[in-house]
Design a protein around this motif. Structure first.
Motif, PDB file in Angstrom:
ATOM      1  N   LEU A   1       0.897  -1.476  -0.090  1.00 42.16           N
ATOM      2  CA  LEU A   1       0.098  -0.109  -0.034  1.00 42.16           C
ATOM      3  C   LEU A   1       0.956   1.238   0.009  1.00 42.16           C
ATOM      4  CD1 LEU A   1      -2.797  -0.939   2.565  1.00 42.16           C
ATOM      5  CD2 LEU A   1      -3.011  -0.416  -0.001  1.00 42.16           C
ATOM      6  N   GLN A   2       1.753   1.364   0.790  1.00 48.02           N
ATOM      7  CA  GLN A   2       2.694   2.510   0.752  1.00 48.02           C
ATOM      8  C   GLN A   2       3.665   2.601  -0.415  1.00 48.02           C
ATOM      9  OE1 GLN A   2       4.608   3.512   4.799  1.00 48.02           O
ATOM     10  NE2 GLN A   2       3.854   1.430   5.379  1.00 48.02           N
ATOM     11  N   ARG A   3       4.068   1.598  -1.092  1.00 45.71           N
ATOM     12  CA  ARG A   3       4.670   1.571  -2.319  1.00 45.71           C
ATOM     13  C   ARG A   3       3.822   2.155  -3.271  1.00 45.71           C
ATOM     14  NH1 ARG A   3       8.575  -4.013  -2.610  1.00 45.71           N
ATOM     15  NH2 ARG A   3      10.401  -2.869  -1.490  1.00 45.71           N
ATOM     16  N   ARG A   4       2.580   1.759  -3.300  1.00 44.53           N
ATOM     17  CA  ARG A   4       1.625   2.166  -4.167  1.00 44.53           C
ATOM     18  C   ARG A   4       1.203   3.576  -4.259  1.00 44.53           C
ATOM     19  NH1 ARG A   4      -3.736  -1.712  -4.948  1.00 44.53           N
ATOM     20  NH2 ARG A   4      -1.846  -3.072  -5.195  1.00 44.53           N
ATOM     21  N   ARG A   5       1.205   4.026  -2.975  1.00 42.56           N
ATOM     22  CA  ARG A   5       0.964   5.571  -2.853  1.00 42.56           C
ATOM     23  C   ARG A   5       2.062   6.501  -3.169  1.00 42.56           C
ATOM     24  NH1 ARG A   5      -3.505   4.059  -1.656  1.00 42.56           N
ATOM     25  NH2 ARG A   5      -4.793   4.597   0.120  1.00 42.56           N
ATOM     26  N   ALA A   6       3.339   5.880  -2.982  1.00 41.02           N
ATOM     27  CA  ALA A   6       4.675   6.570  -3.331  1.00 41.02           C
ATOM     28  C   ALA A   6       4.506   6.760  -5.061  1.00 41.02           C
ATOM     29  CB  ALA A   6       5.541   6.041  -2.801  1.00 41.02           C
ATOM     30  N   VAL A   7       4.241   5.555  -5.513  1.00 44.17           N
ATOM     31  CA  VAL A   7       4.445   5.431  -7.049  1.00 44.17           C
ATOM     32  C   VAL A   7       3.357   6.577  -7.610  1.00 44.17           C
ATOM     33  CG1 VAL A   7       3.794   4.203  -9.148  1.00 44.17           C
ATOM     34  CG2 VAL A   7       5.154   3.202  -7.221  1.00 44.17           C
ATOM     35  N   GLU A   8       2.115   6.832  -6.803  1.00 46.45           N
ATOM     36  CA  GLU A   8       0.910   7.259  -7.551  1.00 46.45           C
ATOM     37  C   GLU A   8       1.439   8.735  -7.243  1.00 46.45           C
ATOM     38  OE1 GLU A   8      -2.436   6.251  -5.091  1.00 46.45           O
ATOM     39  OE2 GLU A   8      -2.821   4.569  -6.409  1.00 46.45           O
ATOM     40  N   GLY A   9       2.081   9.222  -6.147  1.00 49.98           N
ATOM     41  CA  GLY A   9       2.544  10.600  -5.937  1.00 49.98           C
ATOM     42  C   GLY A   9       3.635  11.030  -7.135  1.00 49.98           C
ATOM     43  N   LEU A  10       4.490  10.129  -7.499  1.00 49.89           N
ATOM     44  CA  LEU A  10       5.652  10.695  -8.022  1.00 49.89           C
ATOM     45  C   LEU A  10       5.238  10.728  -9.445  1.00 49.89           C
ATOM     46  CD1 LEU A  10       8.482   8.190  -6.719  1.00 49.89           C
ATOM     47  CD2 LEU A  10       8.509  10.762  -6.614  1.00 49.89           C
ATOM     48  N   ARG A  11       4.143   9.685  -9.881  1.00 50.34           N
ATOM     49  CA  ARG A  11       3.362   9.866 -11.419  1.00 50.34           C
ATOM     50  C   ARG A  11       2.704  11.234 -11.510  1.00 50.34           C
ATOM     51  NH1 ARG A  11       0.054   5.844 -11.096  1.00 50.34           N
ATOM     52  NH2 ARG A  11       1.567   4.185 -11.351  1.00 50.34           N
ATOM     53  N   HIS A  12       2.043  11.434 -10.252  1.00 49.31           N
ATOM     54  CA  HIS A  12       1.497  12.519 -10.456  1.00 49.31           C
ATOM     55  C   HIS A  12       2.442  13.915 -10.644  1.00 49.31           C
ATOM     56  CE1 HIS A  12      -1.454  15.905  -9.437  1.00 49.31           C
ATOM     57  NE2 HIS A  12      -0.648  16.212  -8.634  1.00 49.31           N
ATOM     58  N   PHE A  13       3.081  14.019  -9.915  1.00 50.10           N
ATOM     59  CA  PHE A  13       3.866  15.211 -10.097  1.00 50.10           C
ATOM     60  C   PHE A  13       5.013  14.857 -11.538  1.00 50.10           C
ATOM     61  CE2 PHE A  13       3.684  15.383  -5.231  1.00 50.10           C
ATOM     62  CZ  PHE A  13       3.044  16.750  -5.334  1.00 50.10           C
ATOM     63  N   ALA A  14       5.346  13.928 -11.908  1.00 52.07           N
ATOM     64  CA  ALA A  14       5.749  13.834 -13.058  1.00 52.07           C
ATOM     65  C   ALA A  14       5.033  14.235 -14.166  1.00 52.07           C
ATOM     66  CB  ALA A  14       6.661  12.527 -13.194  1.00 52.07           C
TER      67      ALA A  14
END
Length: 333
Positions: free
Chosen positions: A191-204
């Motif tokens: 879950l935490q990894r998924r949240r991190a990927v979603e956040g990084l993808r959003h800002f990218a």
């Protein structure tokens, strides 16, 4: 119709401003941009398993919820209980696992008709009936110890919410019947990894589509010193198809700090290869052209403060002790 009369009459009926009219000081603005100071400012809570009192940022919150189909009580991470219905399927995925140990009780609960004789309707996660919550130290090793028969913490999740019982028979019965997934440590990590990927993808995506500067590509470690809006450094390893090109001179461990000397305060460096794992890192690079074509990036500006905090919390969750989690400070020249 005197405008000044009506202005004076209705002045006290105007809604109050959402934000204070006072201008924040330089220290307050700097504090708001610091994810580590904000983490320490969260309310202090206690883990009943380890008897540790820490700011709630360093703990994991679990809610006691009712299963949408069977009605049986489950301990659910707060990541899921406040997320979208299709977030992870945590309850449905774990139901098959728990039915192997409690087939009879689960079946009887699932087939129990309602008062009007109809079968209970399945509810989405938005309709979960949530009960009280408890906090556990956010460490993967601790959650693994809960399933280790040789550990003093074996099945210690039974202590959750016992201090809040106060003789309430309904809560006692719910706690005695509550389900705890045996792979909860892996669930939280995913879950935490998924949240991190979603956040990084959003800002990218915002960098690629709108030209924002939330994530800045760096060709070398020296480029980091020249950037103004610093948050944390992200190391993704060699870029795809660029193995022959020279990359950064130094490959950091999973967590380290970059000492900028007179250029500013030390920066946290995250090795996303270890932090996210191969699968999530590959998915991140596949979805973002910016992150696909580089190995070293700066994540900065105030909008990314929550994401910086999430990466920091993920680092703490994955900590395995001094001999396995290598960290240190380095001088970059």
């Amino acid at each position: 119709m005197d405008p000044s009369f009506h202005e004076a009459r209705w002045k006290s009926f105007q809604p109050k401003p959402r934000h204070s009219g006072y201008k924040r000081t330089k220290f307050q603005r700097k504090l708001a941009r610091n994810p580590y100071a904000r983490a320490l400012a969260t309310p202090v809570r206690r883990c009943p398993i380890t008897n540790t009192s820490l700011p709630s940022f360093f703990l994991e919150r679990f809610n006691l919820v009712s299963h949408p189909e069977t009605g049986k009580p489950w301990f659910l991470p707060n990541h899921v209980s406040k997320a979208t219905p299709a977030e992870d399927g945590l309850l449905k995925e774990g139901q098959a696992e728990q039915e192997a140990d409690s087939t009879a009780s689960t079946a009887s609960t699932a087939q129990k008709p309602s008062k009007d004789g109809q079968e209970p309707a399945a509810k989405g996660y938005k309709g979960l009936k949530k009960g009280p919550s408890a906090y556990i130290l956010s460490r993967q090793t601790l959650l693994q110890e809960l399933q280790n028969p040789q550990s003093p913490y074996f099945k210690a999740q039974r202590r959750l919410l016992r201090m809040s019982d106060h003789g309430q028979s309904k809560l006692t019965a719910a706690l005695n019947a509550a389900t705890w997934r045996t792979d909860m440590d892996t669930v939280l990590l995913e879950l935490q990894r998924r949240r991190a990927v979603e956040g990084l993808r959003h800002f990218a995506n915002m960098v690629e589509d709108e030209g924002r500067k939330y994530i800045v590509k760096c060709e070398s470690w020296n480029d980091v010193k020249n950037l103004k809006h610093r948050g944390c450094v992200l190391y993704l390893g060699p870029a795809e198809g660029a193995s022959s090109e020279p990359g950064p001179e130094y490959v950091p461990p999973r967590l380290s700090t970059m000492d900028l000397g007179p250029h500013g305060a030390p920066l946290v460096v995250h090795d996303l290869r270890e932090l996210l794992g191969k699968e999530y890192l590959a998915r991140l690079r596949q979805d973002s052209e910016l992150l696909r074509n580089g190995s070293l990036f700066m994540l900065g500006r105030q909008a990314t403060v929550n994401l910086q905090g999430l990466l920091w919390k993920l680092q703490g969750y994955m900590a395995w002790g001094e001999q396995q989690a290598t960290s240190g400070a380095h001088n970059w020249k």
